[in-house]
Design a protein around this motif. Structure first.
Motif, PDB file in Angstrom:
ATOM      1  N   ALA A  66      60.687  59.080  53.051  1.00  0.00           N
ATOM      2  CA  ALA A  66      59.898  60.238  53.477  1.00  0.00           C
ATOM      3  C   ALA A  66      60.767  61.377  54.008  1.00  0.00           C
ATOM      4  CB  ALA A  66      58.894  59.819  54.544  1.00  0.00           C
ATOM      5  N   ALA A  67      62.066  61.169  54.111  1.00  0.00           N
ATOM      6  CA  ALA A  67      62.956  62.233  54.590  1.00  0.00           C
ATOM      7  C   ALA A  67      62.807  63.467  53.712  1.00  0.00           C
ATOM      8  CB  ALA A  67      64.402  61.746  54.581  1.00  0.00           C
ATOM      9  N   GLY A  68      62.690  64.625  54.349  1.00  0.00           N
ATOM     10  CA  GLY A  68      62.580  65.879  53.616  1.00  0.00           C
ATOM     11  C   GLY A  68      61.159  66.350  53.413  1.00  0.00           C
ATOM     12  N   LEU A  69      60.172  65.489  53.679  1.00  0.00           N
ATOM     13  CA  LEU A  69      58.784  65.924  53.609  1.00  0.00           C
ATOM     14  C   LEU A  69      58.482  66.840  54.789  1.00  0.00           C
ATOM     15  CD1 LEU A  69      56.930  62.608  52.674  1.00  0.00           C
ATOM     16  CD2 LEU A  69      57.451  64.530  51.151  1.00  0.00           C
ATOM     17  N   ARG A  70      57.572  67.751  54.594  1.00  0.00           N
ATOM     18  CA  ARG A  70      57.198  68.670  55.688  1.00  0.00           C
ATOM     19  C   ARG A  70      56.633  67.884  56.864  1.00  0.00           C
ATOM     20  NH1 ARG A  70      52.635  73.416  55.116  1.00  0.00           N
ATOM     21  NH2 ARG A  70      52.195  73.659  57.332  1.00  0.00           N
ATOM     22  N   SER A  71      55.740  66.944  56.592  1.00  0.00           N
ATOM     23  CA  SER A  71      55.225  66.022  57.603  1.00  0.00           C
ATOM     24  C   SER A  71      54.536  64.873  56.882  1.00  0.00           C
ATOM     25  CB  SER A  71      54.249  66.709  58.570  1.00  0.00           C
ATOM     26  OG  SER A  71      53.062  67.104  57.902  1.00  0.00           O
ATOM     27  N   LEU A  72      54.387  63.750  57.586  1.00  0.00           N
ATOM     28  CA  LEU A  72      53.765  62.573  56.995  1.00  0.00           C
ATOM     29  C   LEU A  72      52.727  62.026  57.966  1.00  0.00           C
ATOM     30  CD1 LEU A  72      53.793  60.532  54.613  1.00  0.00           C
ATOM     31  CD2 LEU A  72      55.412  59.169  55.954  1.00  0.00           C
ATOM     32  N   CYS A  73      51.532  61.754  57.451  1.00  0.00           N
ATOM     33  CA  CYS A  73      50.440  61.183  58.234  1.00  0.00           C
ATOM     34  C   CYS A  73      50.023  59.862  57.612  1.00  0.00           C
ATOM     35  CB  CYS A  73      49.248  62.138  58.294  1.00  0.00           C
ATOM     36  SG  CYS A  73      49.623  63.726  59.085  1.00  0.00           S
ATOM     37  N   SER A 101      56.311  52.472  63.484  1.00  0.00           N
ATOM     38  CA  SER A 101      57.559  52.330  62.744  1.00  0.00           C
ATOM     39  C   SER A 101      58.115  53.647  62.212  1.00  0.00           C
ATOM     40  CB  SER A 101      57.358  51.366  61.568  1.00  0.00           C
ATOM     41  OG  SER A 101      56.511  51.955  60.592  1.00  0.00           O
ATOM     42  N   TYR A 102      57.334  54.744  62.366  1.00  0.00           N
ATOM     43  CA  TYR A 102      57.764  56.036  61.819  1.00  0.00           C
ATOM     44  C   TYR A 102      57.120  57.126  62.672  1.00  0.00           C
ATOM     45  CZ  TYR A 102      58.755  59.691  58.392  1.00  0.00           C
ATOM     46  OH  TYR A 102      59.226  60.831  57.776  1.00  0.00           O
ATOM     47  N   PRO A 103      57.796  58.268  62.825  1.00  0.00           N
ATOM     48  CA  PRO A 103      57.202  59.354  63.626  1.00  0.00           C
ATOM     49  C   PRO A 103      56.130  60.124  62.839  1.00  0.00           C
ATOM     50  CG  PRO A 103      59.365  60.024  62.832  1.00  0.00           C
ATOM     51  CD  PRO A 103      59.200  58.577  62.427  1.00  0.00           C
ATOM     52  N   PHE A 104      55.015  59.456  62.561  1.00  0.00           N
ATOM     53  CA  PHE A 104      53.924  60.106  61.840  1.00  0.00           C
ATOM     54  C   PHE A 104      53.398  61.293  62.651  1.00  0.00           C
ATOM     55  CE2 PHE A 104      53.705  55.703  60.235  1.00  0.00           C
ATOM     56  CZ  PHE A 104      53.740  55.955  58.864  1.00  0.00           C
ATOM     57  N   HIS A 105      53.063  62.364  61.941  1.00  0.00           N
ATOM     58  CA  HIS A 105      52.462  63.527  62.597  1.00  0.00           C
ATOM     59  C   HIS A 105      51.156  63.111  63.271  1.00  0.00           C
ATOM     60  CE1 HIS A 105      51.531  67.673  63.440  1.00  0.00           C
ATOM     61  NE2 HIS A 105      50.392  67.597  62.771  1.00  0.00           N
ATOM     62  N   TRP A 106      50.344  62.342  62.556  1.00  0.00           N
ATOM     63  CA  TRP A 106      49.216  61.622  63.159  1.00  0.00           C
ATOM     64  C   TRP A 106      48.937  60.372  62.353  1.00  0.00           C
ATOM     65  CZ3 TRP A 106      45.531  61.169  59.466  1.00  0.00           C
ATOM     66  CH2 TRP A 106      45.212  62.244  58.649  1.00  0.00           C
ATOM     67  N   TRP A 107      48.290  59.412  63.012  1.00  0.00           N
ATOM     68  CA  TRP A 107      47.846  58.202  62.324  1.00  0.00           C
ATOM     69  C   TRP A 107      46.389  57.971  62.696  1.00  0.00           C
ATOM     70  CZ3 TRP A 107      46.780  53.760  65.393  1.00  0.00           C
ATOM     71  CH2 TRP A 107      47.202  53.842  66.718  1.00  0.00           C
ATOM     72  N   ALA A 108      45.601  57.646  61.686  1.00  0.00           N
ATOM     73  CA  ALA A 108      44.155  57.564  61.854  1.00  0.00           C
ATOM     74  C   ALA A 108      43.738  56.173  62.320  1.00  0.00           C
ATOM     75  CB  ALA A 108      43.459  57.889  60.535  1.00  0.00           C
TER      76      ALA A 108
END
Length: 344
Positions: A66-73, A101-108
């Motif tokens: 996911a490196a390089g993505l603007r953000s990941l949810c 396990s990952y710095p998600f912008h948000w998780w539902a």
């Protein structure tokens, strides 16, 4: 001294990805720089060693891509879990471990969808709203324990517009503290009509706390002009609908549905949504809400309804687990209620 100019609000378009494998699809998502939503199902590992398909944990290594993505949810994959497996193959603890396990912008939050394919009648819809309330409460508690409360997004469910209000009310302070709330059971919903997307948004606009904004799961892109009047409420939408178009092209041309083909359709979908964001707002006339089904006067049916309601209350209070199977108990529970009434 000049006052700062308030930032103009817009609806964020999120791209749902079917996987995080390093390749042409993920590379295109990086180049488009759209926020990405990935499902827990896409990060799952499965085994057939024991003769059946069994969930065995998470593929954490895929998150490194996911490196390089603007953000990941992160989405809990509620519809996939219910329609494919009949329920969540993972526990809340399993899911929170993935969220950590990952710095998600948000998780539902885990939630229980109510699409017609999953909830066939009104009682099942109400049951699943109660399970959604409990799953949210449990997810939030675990989020607080793991220090993930800042990225946790509650999710509310419903069929009627008033169902979503009922679900939000059941979450109490969880909704009051949340800046962003997810709306489930949206992807197969019509835009128009008394149970349509806009009817739901309009109802919640009048009933949710003023600061609460919404993420709409799986909403069709053509809804964007109708959502613009609610831009103060609607923060973002996501979709993986481009995958359907890619599958159709692969069938038509008799070519494999490769990541390159899917990436082209994804980019076309994103550009189409960007154009729609600049289209004029469109208003729909306000329609009367659908009425609740009328209860019968049959004492046995009334006992069944009371048994189900009592079970919902136990699920919401935590005395029954959100994923506990209660169907086999309903008739016996109702029989006890019925017998008590007949002896009074």
């Amino acid at each position: 001294m000049n006052e700062p100019v308030p930032k103009k609000r817009s609806i964020t378009i999120m791209v749902g990805l079917p996987h995080l494998a390093d390749g042409k699809l993920l590379d295109r998502a990086r180049r488009l720089q759209q926020p990405v939503l990935v499902s827990a199902n896409a990060l799952s590992r499965w085994s057939t060693k024991r003769g059946w398909r069994e969930w065995t944990g998470w593929s954490m290594s895929a998150l490194a891509n996911a490196a390089g993505l603007r953000s990941l949810c992160l989405d809990s994959a509620g519809f996939s879990a219910m329609s494919r497996y009949g329920g969540y193959p993972w526990t809340i603890d399993d899911y929170v471990r993935l969220a950590a396990s990952y710095p998600f912008h948000w998780w539902a939050s885990l939630d229980y969808c109510v699409e017609h394919q999953v909830a066939g009648d009104r009682e099942e819809v109400l049951d699943r709203i109660s399970r959604t309330i409990r799953a949210n409460i449990d997810c939030r508690r675990r989020a607080e324990e793991e220090g993930l409360n800042g990225s946790f997004m509650p999710v509310i469910q419903g069929r009627l517009p008033s169902d979503y209000e009922r679900c939000a009310d059941g979450l109490g302070s969880t909704i009051e503290r949340a800046g962003l709330v997810g709306l489930g059971s949206m992807c197969r919903r019509h835009i128009h009509g008394p149970e349509g997307l806009i009817a739901v948004i309009d109802h919640l606009d009048r009933t949710l706390p003023p600061r609460t904004r919404l993420h709409l799961f799986g909403v069709k892109g053509e809804a964007l002009p109708y959502l613009k009047p609610f831009i103060h409420r609607v923060a973002s939408i996501d979709s993986q609908a481009y995958g359907v178009a890619a599958r159709a092209e692969a069938l038509r041309t008799r070519r494999p549905k490769s990541d390159a083909v899917v990436a082209d359709h994804m980019e076309h979908w994103v550009r189409t949504q960007r154009v729609r964001l600049h289209q004029p707002s469109r208003l729909l006339p306000v329609q009367p809400p659908p009425s609740e089904p009328v209860r019968t006067d049959d004492p046995w049916e009334d006992a069944i309804a009371q048994a189900r309601q009592q079970m919902r209350e136990l699920i919401e209070s935590g005395d029954l687990e959100h994923d506990e199977l209660t169907v086999p108990w309903i008739e016996q529970w109702a029989a006890d209620i019925y017998a008590d009434r007949m002896t009074v």
